[in-house]
Scaffold this motif. Structure first.
Motif, mmCIF file in Angstrom:
data_model
loop_
_atom_site.group_PDB
_atom_site.id
_atom_site.type_symbol
_atom_site.label_atom_id
_atom_site.label_comp_id
_atom_site.label_asym_id
_atom_site.label_seq_id
_atom_site.Cartn_x
_atom_site.Cartn_y
_atom_site.Cartn_z
ATOM 1 N N GLY A 182 -9.187 -15.541 28.157
ATOM 2 C CA GLY A 182 -9.825 -16.438 29.101
ATOM 3 C C GLY A 182 -11.126 -16.977 28.523
ATOM 4 N N ARG A 183 -11.681 -17.980 29.219
ATOM 5 C CA ARG A 183 -12.918 -18.602 28.740
ATOM 6 C C ARG A 183 -14.044 -18.404 29.746
ATOM 7 N N ASN A 184 -15.188 -17.960 29.251
ATOM 8 C CA ASN A 184 -16.407 -17.908 30.050
ATOM 9 C C ASN A 184 -17.213 -19.175 29.776
ATOM 10 N N TYR A 185 -17.113 -20.150 30.674
ATOM 11 C CA TYR A 185 -17.960 -21.333 30.542
ATOM 12 C C TYR A 185 -19.412 -20.885 30.711
ATOM 13 N N TYR A 186 -20.272 -21.362 29.834
ATOM 14 C CA TYR A 186 -21.615 -20.789 29.789
ATOM 15 C C TYR A 186 -22.602 -21.804 29.217
ATOM 16 N N THR A 187 -23.801 -21.855 29.805
ATOM 17 C CA THR A 187 -24.862 -22.699 29.262
ATOM 18 C C THR A 187 -26.218 -22.101 29.604
ATOM 19 N N ARG A 188 -27.243 -22.517 28.855
ATOM 20 C CA ARG A 188 -28.617 -22.097 29.128
ATOM 21 C C ARG A 188 -29.499 -23.328 29.211
ATOM 22 N N HIS A 189 -30.294 -23.414 30.281
ATOM 23 C CA HIS A 189 -31.245 -24.499 30.469
ATOM 24 C C HIS A 189 -32.660 -23.942 30.330
ATOM 25 N N ASP A 190 -33.414 -24.439 29.350
ATOM 26 C CA ASP A 190 -34.786 -23.975 29.100
ATOM 27 C C ASP A 190 -35.794 -24.981 29.640
ATOM 28 N N TYR A 191 -36.769 -24.466 30.351
ATOM 29 C CA TYR A 191 -37.919 -25.262 30.779
ATOM 30 C C TYR A 191 -39.138 -24.691 30.048
ATOM 31 N N GLU A 192 -39.561 -25.382 28.999
ATOM 32 C CA GLU A 192 -40.580 -24.854 28.098
ATOM 33 C C GLU A 192 -41.986 -25.290 28.511
ATOM 34 N N GLU A 193 -42.960 -24.446 28.131
ATOM 35 C CA GLU A 193 -44.382 -24.720 28.336
ATOM 36 C C GLU A 193 -44.694 -25.064 29.791
ATOM 37 N N VAL A 194 -44.076 -24.306 30.694
ATOM 38 C CA VAL A 194 -44.399 -24.413 32.112
ATOM 39 C C VAL A 194 -45.722 -23.686 32.354
ATOM 40 N N GLU A 195 -46.562 -24.205 33.225
ATOM 41 C CA GLU A 195 -47.806 -23.510 33.545
ATOM 42 C C GLU A 195 -47.486 -22.092 34.007
ATOM 43 N N SER A 196 -48.177 -21.128 33.434
ATOM 44 C CA SER A 196 -47.857 -19.719 33.699
ATOM 45 C C SER A 196 -47.930 -19.377 35.185
ATOM 46 N N ASP A 197 -48.929 -19.898 35.892
ATOM 47 C CA ASP A 197 -49.058 -19.602 37.316
ATOM 48 C C ASP A 197 -47.860 -20.129 38.100
ATOM 49 N N VAL A 198 -47.397 -21.311 37.724
ATOM 50 C CA VAL A 198 -46.239 -21.900 38.403
ATOM 51 C C VAL A 198 -44.989 -21.079 38.115
ATOM 52 N N ALA A 199 -44.797 -20.715 36.847
ATOM 53 C CA ALA A 199 -43.612 -19.939 36.473
ATOM 54 C C ALA A 199 -43.601 -18.586 37.175
ATOM 55 N N ASN A 200 -44.737 -17.921 37.211
ATOM 56 C CA ASN A 200 -44.804 -16.614 37.880
ATOM 57 C C ASN A 200 -44.539 -16.734 39.372
#
Length: 543
Positions: free
Chosen positions: A408-426
């Motif tokens: 079988g196949r595991n459809y898979y992807t990764r979406h990166d959001y880089e250099e997000v303000e640390s306070d917002v990410a937390n």
């Protein structure tokens, strides 16, 4: 040569992440910044007097400067010998091999892996222990605590060494042996794989391109692929290490290797394409007309490892990081071998490998490896793929499609959001954690949640634990959304969103990945509001 004690003051920001301490070069260039961190490492270790330390890096800007400092600090602290790669070069897996082969006490790996280099780029220092793997959290936590109170460091006042000359020099009472960075690693690869079969593959007209991305694997790939295996000259491109990686980004993904991907998608393109990253521990695999996701590559390598001499008797088990797709789980289940899910970070595989519980490990971030070292290994993965292709006498596309038909196949992807303000990410992560208890049994965009948690891990070998390793939302149909903060960036925070759904052996395996995962993509945004809260219209990188 004089041993000196230098007074210093702590820096508050020397907390190592998933793979050591990574910062902008300008941060490392602050007075005593390197010295403080290395002395703090040594202050947290015991029993190294007279022992051997391995030092090397990926050749990025500031590599040789930091190595000269590290050697003099090691001499002042009582190490008996340093093994250092010529010109300061050692790929991360090669450093792990040398630590193990020469029974060194440990090693300093100077790299920021796949992050950009140059004066405006990134730099990093990681300590590896005697098994060749990254230091466990009990050591890295102690090092951070030490950096917060350090008042002095020890150093030998001496001229810089000639790192270009292979042979032995001295600093104080410590010997420094400059070694060929490639030789021991190339010999290890020859022990693991059927080089004769791969030579025959190239002599039959098989074509390949390997993009070293102006990083450390260039010399390794030239020696192994072209000199030992007979691949035509020119198979390795961008093969000379550069302090700024040719003004490029040494991350082997479809963004930074787009030209190679486009060439492999042509009917008359090469049979096989591969790339590795800044320090040589990651890999990209593309066959003509077929990109192989890192998660699928792990599963395929595990399923076919027995075709290489080193794994001919089978493998003991597989380990994968939690965000990595469950494709490898299906191989383990069918083969009746152990399967382990760990937090992200190669250090979590070390105990399993040392205990013989697993043989092959992998992460979705393009890292795969085995028990031959205690780091992920980009060229190892490329050579195992070549060994499999040589024995099976099939194209990469045929091997992949047959695997999906069986597992079988595991459809898979990764979406990166880089250099997000640390306070917002937390804040995003904290808000998600607050929702977890109420999610099971609810419907999100038409999908029913079966479980939701913040992944915790208990090491089955030593009982150590790790908490808050990533948020998992699993749905009744087996699909899932994982969201976590990466520990490999140097500016702000990187939010990573992993999306997965399974299609059984008789299912539809030829959908475009983002289309196949459209429902999971919408669910992730509905849950996290990452785009709305960061102002981003799309991820920085999609892999």
């Amino acid at each position: 040569m004089t041993k000196k004690t230098i007074e210093t003051k702590p820096y508050p920001d020397q907390k190592p992440g998933t793979s050591g301490l990574r910062k902008r070069v300008k941060v490392y260039q602050q007075p005593n910044y390197v010295e403080n961190y290395i002395q703090s490492i040594f202050d947290c270790l015991e029993g190294f007097e007279g022992k051997t330390l391995v030092i090397g890096g990926d050749g990025r800007f500031y590599n040789e400067t930091a190595i000269q400092k590290a050697i003099k600090i090691a001499a002042a602290n009582g190490f008996g010998k340093v093994l250092v790669g010529q010109n300061g070069l050692l790929s991360t897996p090669a450093a792990s091999n040398i630590i193990r082969r020469y029974e060194a006490f440990g090693g300093l790996v100077l790299s920021a892996s796949h992050n950009p280099g140059g004066p405006e780029g990134d730099f990093g220092i990681k300590y590896n222990v005697a098994n060749g793997g990254p230091a466990p959290e009990r050591i890295t936590d102690a090092v951070f605590q030490r950096t917060q109170v350090i008042e002095q460091y020890q150093i030998i006042e001496a001229p810089d060494l000639d790192l270009g000359a292979i042979g032995t020099q001295t600093v104080g009472e410590m010997s420094v042996e400059v070694i060929d960075p490639v030789a021991d690693y190339a010999e290890l690869m020859a022990e693991l794989f059927d080089f004769d079969a791969i030579c025959d593959l190239f002599s039959s007209g098989f074509t390949m391109t390997f993009d070293a991305l102006h990083a450390v694997t260039g010399p390794y790939a030239h020696e192994i692929l072209e000199n030992r295996l007979g691949a035509p000259a020119g198979t390795v491109v961008n093969g000379t290490p550069s302090p700024d990686f040719g003004n490029g980004h040494p991350d082997p993904n479809l963004v930074y290797c787009k030209d190679m991907y486009d060439a492999l998608m042509q009917p008359d393109g090469p049979d096989f394409g591969a790339a590795s990253d800044g320090d040589g521990d990651r890999n990209l695999i593309i066959g003509r007309g077929r990109f192989v996701t890192p998660s699928d590559s792990l599963a395929l390598l595990a399923a076919n490892a027995h075709l290489a001499p080193a794994y001919s008797k089978g493998i003991a088990g597989i380990a994968r990081s939690m965000p990595t797709s469950a494709a490898a789980d299906r191989v383990a289940e069918k083969r009746g071998i152990e399967m382990h899910e760990t937090p992200t970070g190669w250090k979590f595989f070390g105990n399993l490998l040392d205990a013989g519980r697993v043989t092959i490990c992998g992460e979705e971030s393009a890292g795969t490896g085995s028990d031959h070292v205690r780091e992920k290994d980009g060229l190892w993965a490329v050579l195992l793929w070549l060994n499999i292709v040589a024995v099976r006498k099939q194209s990469v596309d045929e091997i992949v499609t047959e695997h999906w038909a069986a597992y079988g196949r595991n459809y898979y992807t990764r979406h990166d959001y880089e250099e997000v303000e640390s306070d917002v990410a937390n804040a995003i992560m904290d808000d998600l954690r607050g929702k977890l208890d109420g999610l099971p049994g609810t419907q999100i965009n038409g999908a029913e949640v079966s479980s939701a948690d913040d992944f915790s891990y208990t090491d089955p070998v030593d009982g150590s634990t790790a908490h808050k390793q990533g948020i998992r939302i699993v749905f009744k149909d087996g699909s899932r959304v994982v969201i976590r903060m990466s520990g490999t960036g140097t500016v702000g925070a990187t939010l990573r969103v992993y999306l997965e759904r399974y299609e059984p052996p008789a299912g539809q395996h030829d959908l475009e990945t983002q289309t196949a995962l459209a429902q999971q993509i919408e669910i992730a945004e509905s849950l996290s509001q990452i785009r709305a809260r960061t102002g981003r219209t799309s991820p920085s990188v999609i892999t």
